[in-house]
Design a protein around this motif. Structure first.
Motif, short mmCIF file in Angstrom:
data_model
loop_
_atom_site.label_atom_id
_atom_site.label_comp_id
_atom_site.label_asym_id
_atom_site.label_seq_id
_atom_site.Cartn_x
_atom_site.Cartn_y
_atom_site.Cartn_z
N ARG A 14 0.83 -1.28 0.09
CA ARG A 14 -0.01 0.08 -0.03
C ARG A 14 0.73 0.99 0.06
O ARG A 14 0.58 2.07 -0.72
CB ARG A 14 -0.89 -0.02 1.40
N ALA A 17 2.21 2.10 -3.28
CA ALA A 17 1.01 2.57 -4.17
C ALA A 17 0.92 3.97 -4.30
O ALA A 17 0.90 4.73 -5.25
CB ALA A 17 -0.26 2.16 -3.85
N ARG A 23 -0.05 10.15 -7.92
CA ARG A 23 -1.06 9.23 -7.27
C ARG A 23 -1.73 10.17 -6.06
O ARG A 23 -2.65 9.91 -5.52
CB ARG A 23 -0.61 7.72 -6.72
N ALA A 56 -4.52 1.63 -9.91
CA ALA A 56 -3.43 1.14 -9.10
C ALA A 56 -4.15 1.72 -7.30
O ALA A 56 -3.84 0.94 -6.62
CB ALA A 56 -2.18 1.80 -9.06
N ALA A 60 -4.83 -0.87 -4.36
CA ALA A 60 -4.02 -0.91 -2.95
C ALA A 60 -5.05 -0.70 -2.04
O ALA A 60 -4.75 -0.65 -0.78
CB ALA A 60 -3.04 0.17 -3.19
#
Length: 193
Positions: A14, A17, A23, A56, A60
């Motif tokens: 996690r 990610a 992100r 993604a 996660a």
């Protein structure tokens, strides 16, 4: 806004990610529900790139699906961050047999590590309340370095400090009212830490 203020990440996958800076931007944009296309428009990036990173983040467990909306002839999937902020658990740095054994054998050290994570978690949640809810957060921080000539002096200081603190907490503490946390930590200060 999401229900959870701070999500503590203690799984390396996690945490990984979050390695891509886009992100983090997407998670921030999805504090409120929106589609990948909506986020792409807001941050000025391509829908395909944002879609890739949304997938993604979903995989996660950092985003969740929260419904759909119609936009013209299209139906867009809506997503939202599972928390307002994300924090990497200090437990990830405490892995490995030697560190785990040191924590098991030195209970005050284990409590110090847990307190550090709790203070970090609470500070992030309070910062979110100030930043996104406009709250004034009453807080106080005291940080001091003290030198002791020996272990006996250190122990005497800590005993006296606790004895001084007890009547103060009793005098000003109440059963009702807003709850505040008081934390006291004593540990060696090192220039290499």
């Amino acid at each position: 806004m999401t229900d959870t203020r701070v999500e503590v990440l203690d799984d390396p996958e996690r945490v990984a990610a979050l390695a891509h800076p886009l992100r983090v931007v997407i998670l921030d944009a999805l504090r409120e529900p929106d589609s990948a296309a909506g986020v792409a428009r807001r941050i000025g990036d391509t829908r395909q790139k944002v879609n890739h990173h949304v997938k993604a983040l979903l995989d996660a467990g950092l985003l969740r699906s929260v419904g759909e909306r119609r936009r013209g002839n299209f139906v867009e999937q809506l997503y939202q961050s599972v928390a307002s902020s994300f924090m990497v658990s200090s437990r990830l740095a405490c892995s490995g047999d030697r560190r785990v054994e040191a924590l098991r054998s030195q209970l005050p050290l284990e409590h110090l590590v847990e307190l550090g994570e709790r203070v970090q978690h609470d500070a992030i949640a309070l910062l979110d309340r100030a930043a996104f809810d406009g709250e004034e957060i009453p807080s106080l921080t005291v940080d001091a370095a003290v030198r002791f000539p020996d272990a006996a002096s250190r122990a005497a200081f800590f005993d006296e400090y606790l004895e001084t603190l007890k009547p103060l907490l009793k005098k000003h503490g109440a059963r009702k009212g807003e709850a505040f946390r008081v934390a006291v930590a004593l540990y060696p200060e090192r220039s290499d830490s």
